[in-house]
Motif scaffolding. Structure first.
Motif, PDB file in Angstrom:
ATOM      1  N   ASP A  77      35.846  26.834  49.634  1.00 47.28           N
ATOM      2  CA  ASP A  77      37.153  26.852  50.280  1.00 47.28           C
ATOM      3  C   ASP A  77      37.276  28.075  51.197  1.00 47.28           C
ATOM      4  N   GLY A  78      37.334  27.813  52.482  1.00 48.21           N
ATOM      5  CA  GLY A  78      37.430  28.905  53.454  1.00 48.21           C
ATOM      6  C   GLY A  78      38.815  29.512  53.589  1.00 48.21           C
ATOM      7  N   HIS A  79      39.786  28.984  52.844  1.00 47.23           N
ATOM      8  CA  HIS A  79      41.144  29.528  52.928  1.00 47.23           C
ATOM      9  C   HIS A  79      41.318  30.797  52.101  1.00 47.23           C
ATOM     10  N   VAL A  80      40.399  31.010  51.177  1.00 46.54           N
ATOM     11  CA  VAL A  80      40.525  32.155  50.269  1.00 46.54           C
ATOM     12  C   VAL A  80      39.279  33.035  50.369  1.00 46.54           C
ATOM     13  N   LEU A  81      39.506  34.324  50.578  1.00 41.27           N
ATOM     14  CA  LEU A  81      38.396  35.283  50.622  1.00 41.27           C
ATOM     15  C   LEU A  81      38.519  36.229  49.442  1.00 41.27           C
ATOM     16  N   CYS A  82      37.422  36.448  48.762  1.00 43.74           N
ATOM     17  CA  CYS A  82      37.414  37.405  47.661  1.00 43.74           C
ATOM     18  C   CYS A  82      36.635  38.640  48.101  1.00 43.74           C
ATOM     19  N   VAL A  83      37.307  39.794  48.060  1.00 45.90           N
ATOM     20  CA  VAL A  83      36.702  41.036  48.521  1.00 45.90           C
ATOM     21  C   VAL A  83      36.120  41.799  47.336  1.00 45.90           C
ATOM     22  N   VAL A  84      34.830  42.109  47.422  1.00 47.20           N
ATOM     23  CA  VAL A  84      34.182  42.888  46.361  1.00 47.20           C
ATOM     24  C   VAL A  84      33.489  44.104  46.974  1.00 47.20           C
ATOM     25  N   GLU A  85      33.138  45.046  46.106  1.00 47.68           N
ATOM     26  CA  GLU A  85      32.487  46.262  46.597  1.00 47.68           C
ATOM     27  C   GLU A  85      31.014  46.028  46.931  1.00 47.68           C
ATOM     28  N   GLU A  86      30.296  45.416  45.988  1.00 47.30           N
ATOM     29  CA  GLU A  86      28.845  45.295  46.134  1.00 47.30           C
ATOM     30  C   GLU A  86      28.392  43.845  45.947  1.00 47.30           C
ATOM     31  N   PRO A  87      27.228  43.492  46.494  1.00 48.74           N
ATOM     32  CA  PRO A  87      26.696  42.140  46.275  1.00 48.74           C
ATOM     33  C   PRO A  87      26.585  41.792  44.780  1.00 48.74           C
ATOM     34  N   SER A  88      26.295  42.793  43.947  1.00 49.21           N
ATOM     35  CA  SER A  88      26.146  42.517  42.512  1.00 49.21           C
ATOM     36  C   SER A  88      27.467  42.080  41.879  1.00 49.21           C
ATOM     37  N   VAL A  90      29.441  39.801  43.142  1.00 43.88           N
ATOM     38  CA  VAL A  90      29.649  38.371  43.393  1.00 43.88           C
ATOM     39  C   VAL A  90      29.242  37.555  42.165  1.00 43.88           C
ATOM     40  N   ILE A  91      28.164  37.991  41.533  1.00 53.66           N
ATOM     41  CA  ILE A  91      27.591  37.228  40.416  1.00 53.66           C
ATOM     42  C   ILE A  91      28.567  37.050  39.252  1.00 53.66           C
ATOM     43  N   PRO A  92      29.188  38.133  38.737  1.00 58.92           N
ATOM     44  CA  PRO A  92      30.118  37.920  37.620  1.00 58.92           C
ATOM     45  C   PRO A  92      31.300  37.015  37.989  1.00 58.92           C
ATOM     46  N   ILE A  93      31.772  37.083  39.215  1.00 55.74           N
ATOM     47  CA  ILE A  93      32.894  36.224  39.604  1.00 55.74           C
ATOM     48  C   ILE A  93      32.433  34.771  39.702  1.00 55.74           C
ATOM     49  N   GLU A  94      31.245  34.554  40.231  1.00 50.53           N
ATOM     50  CA  GLU A  94      30.699  33.202  40.278  1.00 50.53           C
ATOM     51  C   GLU A  94      30.560  32.621  38.869  1.00 50.53           C
ATOM     52  N   ARG A  95      30.150  33.465  37.941  1.00 50.83           N
ATOM     53  CA  ARG A  95      29.914  32.996  36.574  1.00 50.83           C
ATOM     54  C   ARG A  95      31.197  32.542  35.880  1.00 50.83           C
ATOM     55  N   GLU A 182      30.931  44.413  37.304  1.00 50.12           N
ATOM     56  CA  GLU A 182      29.715  43.755  36.829  1.00 50.12           C
ATOM     57  C   GLU A 182      29.530  43.875  35.320  1.00 50.12           C
ATOM     58  N   TYR A 183      30.312  44.738  34.677  1.00 49.21           N
ATOM     59  CA  TYR A 183      30.190  44.845  33.227  1.00 49.21           C
ATOM     60  C   TYR A 183      31.273  44.073  32.480  1.00 49.21           C
ATOM     61  N   ALA A 184      32.189  43.436  33.218  1.00 48.97           N
ATOM     62  CA  ALA A 184      33.251  42.681  32.559  1.00 48.97           C
ATOM     63  C   ALA A 184      32.685  41.386  31.982  1.00 48.97           C
ATOM     64  N   ASP A 185      33.205  40.965  30.858  1.00 42.81           N
ATOM     65  CA  ASP A 185      32.728  39.699  30.315  1.00 42.81           C
ATOM     66  C   ASP A 185      33.395  38.541  31.059  1.00 42.81           C
ATOM     67  N   GLU A 186      32.745  37.376  31.017  1.00 39.48           N
ATOM     68  CA  GLU A 186      33.201  36.234  31.803  1.00 39.48           C
ATOM     69  C   GLU A 186      34.614  35.783  31.484  1.00 39.48           C
ATOM     70  N   ILE A 187      34.962  35.782  30.207  1.00 43.61           N
ATOM     71  CA  ILE A 187      36.274  35.272  29.810  1.00 43.61           C
ATOM     72  C   ILE A 187      37.376  36.172  30.349  1.00 43.61           C
ATOM     73  N   THR A 188      37.198  37.480  30.164  1.00 51.12           N
ATOM     74  CA  THR A 188      38.188  38.435  30.668  1.00 51.12           C
ATOM     75  C   THR A 188      38.296  38.344  32.182  1.00 51.12           C
ATOM     76  N   LEU A 189      37.150  38.290  32.831  1.00 53.69           N
ATOM     77  CA  LEU A 189      37.146  38.257  34.290  1.00 53.69           C
ATOM     78  C   LEU A 189      37.729  36.933  34.800  1.00 53.69           C
TER      79      LEU A 189
END
Ligand SMILES: [Zn+2]
Length: 199
Positions: A77-88, A90-95, A182-189
């Motif tokens: 969805d190109g309507h929403v952009l998620c801003v993160v600090e580092e490429p690493s 992206v992975i926890p948010i994807e998960r 990157e250290y947050a667990d999936e459920i919390t995140l």
């Protein structure tokens, strides 16, 4: 104590985050013990990522082509952009499977003390992307650290001025204060992504 080539390997290994001198020695002796093939596979893998992995020209995520896999994916969805600090990050948010928009990697967080100013991050590109047609929301998912919070406030301020129709949200609290994404667990995140609030 060790021959110069072994010392060199230990020194290189001890530069890794979280690897102290003793662990570096253990790893070095492991590499000396395994076959040439196995040890050199590591050297090759390092060379390959350094030679083939670069930055996505749109979002600055890691990419092996000009666009990263997420920017290439039409289902995002190109309507929403998620801003993160580092490429690493992206992975926890994807998960979490809670976010189907696109990303924007800043390349760090604002920290005047360390000499990191707005022009050192991909902020101009963010403003440009956020002002483009169709962007409705920018989710700021910088770390819950002092510099991450300062960066989030800066982004909210600048977008309020430069892209007033876009709503700027922040991941909900619940993330441990002072911690890296990157250290947050999936459920919390995942919960924090769902319950994001207006900045
Ligand atoms: Zn990309």
């Amino acid at each position: 104590v060790f021959a110069p080539p072994i010392n060199r390997l230990i020194t290189e290994l001890s530069r890794f985050p979280g690897i102290g001198q003793r662990t570096a020695q253990r790893l070095a002796f492991h590499l000396l013990r395994v076959s040439d093939e196995e040890a050199l596979a590591l050297a090759d893998a390092i060379r390959e990522v350094k030679e083939t992995v670069g930055e996505c020209e749109v979002c600055f995520n890691l990419a092996t082509e000009s666009l990263c896999r997420i920017c290439q994916d039409d289902r995002r969805d190109g309507h929403v952009l998620c801003v993160v600090e580092e490429p690493s990050d992206v992975i926890p948010i994807e998960r979490t499977n809670e976010f189907n928009g696109r990303y924007h990697v800043l390349g760090g967080a604002l920290s005047p003390i360390d000499g990191v100013d707005p022009e050192d991050l991909h902020l101009a590109e963010l403003i440009e992307r956020a002002s483009a047609d169709g962007v409705r929301e920018v989710v700021v998912a910088t770390n819950a650290t002092t510099t991450g919070e300062a960066t989030a406030l800066y982004i909210a301020d600048v977008l309020r001025e430069r892209a007033p129709s876009v709503s700027v949200t922040r991941l909900a609290s619940g993330l441990p204060v002072g911690s890296d994404l990157e250290y947050a667990d999936e459920i919390t995140l995942g919960r924090a992504v769902r319950a994001r609030r207006e900045l």
